[in-house]
Write an enzyme that holds these catalytic residues in place. Sequence first.
Site, PDB file in Angstrom:
ATOM      1  N   ASP A  75       1.146   3.673   1.089  1.00  0.00           N
ATOM      2  CA  ASP A  75       1.114   2.529   2.012  1.00  0.00           C
ATOM      3  C   ASP A  75       1.589   1.273   1.302  1.00  0.00           C
ATOM      4  O   ASP A  75       1.574   1.190   0.074  1.00  0.00           O
ATOM      5  CB  ASP A  75      -0.318   2.297   2.511  1.00  0.00           C
ATOM      6  CG  ASP A  75      -0.778   3.400   3.458  1.00  0.00           C
ATOM      7  OD1 ASP A  75      -2.005   3.521   3.658  1.00  0.00           O
ATOM      8  OD2 ASP A  75       0.091   4.119   3.983  1.00  0.00           O
ATOM      9  N   TYR A 129      -5.628  11.906   3.279  1.00  0.00           N
ATOM     10  CA  TYR A 129      -5.753  10.476   3.574  1.00  0.00           C
ATOM     11  C   TYR A 129      -6.972   9.942   2.819  1.00  0.00           C
ATOM     12  O   TYR A 129      -8.112  10.214   3.187  1.00  0.00           O
ATOM     13  CB  TYR A 129      -5.935  10.266   5.079  1.00  0.00           C
ATOM     14  CG  TYR A 129      -4.686  10.491   5.875  1.00  0.00           C
ATOM     15  CD1 TYR A 129      -4.391  11.730   6.424  1.00  0.00           C
ATOM     16  CD2 TYR A 129      -3.779   9.452   6.083  1.00  0.00           C
ATOM     17  CE1 TYR A 129      -3.227  11.929   7.153  1.00  0.00           C
ATOM     18  CE2 TYR A 129      -2.625   9.639   6.818  1.00  0.00           C
ATOM     19  CZ  TYR A 129      -2.350  10.880   7.348  1.00  0.00           C
ATOM     20  OH  TYR A 129      -1.209  11.077   8.074  1.00  0.00           O
ATOM     21  N   TYR A 144      -5.770   9.356  -7.712  1.00  0.00           N
ATOM     22  CA  TYR A 144      -5.951   7.997  -7.208  1.00  0.00           C
ATOM     23  C   TYR A 144      -7.114   7.299  -7.876  1.00  0.00           C
ATOM     24  O   TYR A 144      -7.977   7.933  -8.478  1.00  0.00           O
ATOM     25  CB  TYR A 144      -6.257   8.028  -5.706  1.00  0.00           C
ATOM     26  CG  TYR A 144      -5.234   8.710  -4.866  1.00  0.00           C
ATOM     27  CD1 TYR A 144      -5.280  10.077  -4.652  1.00  0.00           C
ATOM     28  CD2 TYR A 144      -4.212   7.986  -4.262  1.00  0.00           C
ATOM     29  CE1 TYR A 144      -4.337  10.720  -3.873  1.00  0.00           C
ATOM     30  CE2 TYR A 144      -3.265   8.617  -3.470  1.00  0.00           C
ATOM     31  CZ  TYR A 144      -3.337   9.983  -3.280  1.00  0.00           C
ATOM     32  OH  TYR A 144      -2.397  10.607  -2.498  1.00  0.00           O
TER      33      TYR A 144
END
Lengths: 220, 497
Positions: B315, B458, B385
């Site tokens: 994103d 996600y 992440y």
Amino acid sequence: MSDVMVDHTQKLEETAVPNNLEQQDKQDEEQPQQSVQENAEYEDEELHKLLVPDITQLPLIPPSAVEFNFASYFAPDFMKPGNDQYVYRHANGLCVVGLASTHLAFNDKGGITAVDFNVGKSDRSGMKVTGKRKKNAQHFESNTALCKVCTNGDSYIVRCCVKGSLLEVNERLIKQPELLHSSADREGYIAIIMPKPADWLKVKASLLSLEDFKKLRALC
Amino acid sequence: MTPFGHCLIMSSRTFCLSGCVLRILGTEDHIYCHSSFSQSMLCSVLEEVTGFKSEGDFQFCSVCLGVLQLSYRDDKETLVKMESPNDMALVIAELVKKEGHQIDGFSLEVSIPQFILENESSLLSGMKKRYESEPWLQERLLSKCVSVKDVLKFAITKPLETLLNTKASASSFRIRLAYTHKMAFGNSVERNQGFKRRKIGTENGLQNVNDESVVANKDCSDYPTNETIAVTGRSSLKVPIDKVSEPCHLVYLCYRTHIYLCGRYLKYSRNVSQTRWIIDEERMGEASVEEIIGSNILPMYRGDNYKFHAAGREDIDVRMLGSGRPFLLEIQNARQVPSEETVKEIESKINGLENKLVGVKNLQVVGSQGWTLMREGEAEKQKQYCALVWISRPLEDEDVCSISLLNDMQILQKTPIRVLHRRSPLERKKIIHWMKIERIAESSQYFLLHLCTQAGTYIKEFVHGDFGRTQPSIGSILGCRAEILQLDVTDVKMDSF
């Protein structure tokens, strides 16, 4: 327990070694292991510095995902006194609808006992919407019934509030109606509706902002 | 005399280069210009085969449609008749210079209408029928037809090498002579539709023939093979090649095939999108990775355009750190090819830009296998992440422990509401490979969550739960409300990059 944690730390280092360092390793024969290790640790440190935030810049209580990503609207006494519902609208146009905390159903002793999606002409929990174009989605009016919320003494009809295509209902409510008590504004949402832009503008005019709703219901 | 030293043989219905007759009989290229057959003999061959005789002045060869007469219509519809292959080489050299190409080799290609191949096979089969008992034909049948393409290429290559001061080789720099013919379109559509069965109608009394000819490949192959010709079952001796009043249309093209650069990019900003993102004429974010990288590389190649491809995406508000994300940059029609050193300089330049929005690692030229390398990695690989998480109650040691014990945990994610408007409503199974909580000093409710997940997970929804539509979520695991404030990608695991 601490052993397990050390394992994960090692994994982190392994995965952080970039490819070009391994190439360097092949060229530098004199101190192979040490310099690779050092380089890897250095890169890790640099990366870590970027990751750790400045705590002084962070708010004590951050805005929630809903507050951040959705615009909140309210429909007080929708079709019937005491039937307070919310409409959370995402920037992409999708609307999440549910019971506002001031809904009459929450006043009943014994609380909410069941949620039934089999209202109107069809069971709302049975429909299957597929594809990017949202085929098979039913088109509902704002006063179309979504479900029936039952308490010990009474039952309440929850309606769409927004004219549009019904994309999804929260089936979890069937087995876990108590979600409405624990978090009606998140896990206890009722349904997701996709209105056309023109239809949204029409209904928006009749909805209240959070502030106006609070004033109306004299909430703090 | 025409450029290759042959005369036109004429009959009332058709004109044909004697050279074309020779070609079809398989005369070797280097003696193409000299013939062991006399002109008169060739004349009579053609007469016999096509049935007529007459005289006239310049006409286009019915077989090669004027290509070997170095005649054509250019892009301005002017009729051009070159004197020698040298002249054509000159036109090409001019074009290369005008386009500003810097080359160290070239690959010459010629494309011709399928129609020419059909004519050749018609003529050959006619001659075979008529002269099948003749010994000179028997000999010839063993050799292959010399193609128009080869003749032209052979003639133009040497002068071109001299003019361009470089050798013909397998090069990414392509010079192409593209011949097309209007009549060919009309006929080839018919021919392609009635592919196996072909009815040949004529105007002046030649028999209608149901022709089972399979003109071998649709993509202009160089030779109609002997096998193909054998299949042709013509019952008529008359070869239905018509007079050609218009030559081919020729377009000279020169271009360099795509050059690919690969590497890994880093994105340090939370206000930079991966690709150019414009809504209602307004740009989202202050820049894009694609444009920063592309605009710094394209000028070094003096290319027409670039295309940016990456292995996955993040994103706009998510940083790409650590090892970086693999990407492929396609440069179209580069006018020059910089050295390896220059490529390294480009990498330093991008990394040294003042605004420090984007970084590049391992920038290098890669062959067309770059594609497969990229695609390989996309769906299967794991991503790592680091998320800044807030929970609605103080973090306990138990929490840190229980999170770290979860290995290869499966989660179920309904299509997140933020993308539900443009993606299918599905429930996707994803795997969280491992997680680790890192406490933040001076805070009891904020912490860093390091996690490694299956591609396509996600992360934001895994933290806040997305109205309970991602199960389990960090919130549900810890039994409280969880929010995500920041997300960074710290590793995209792909070995080949």
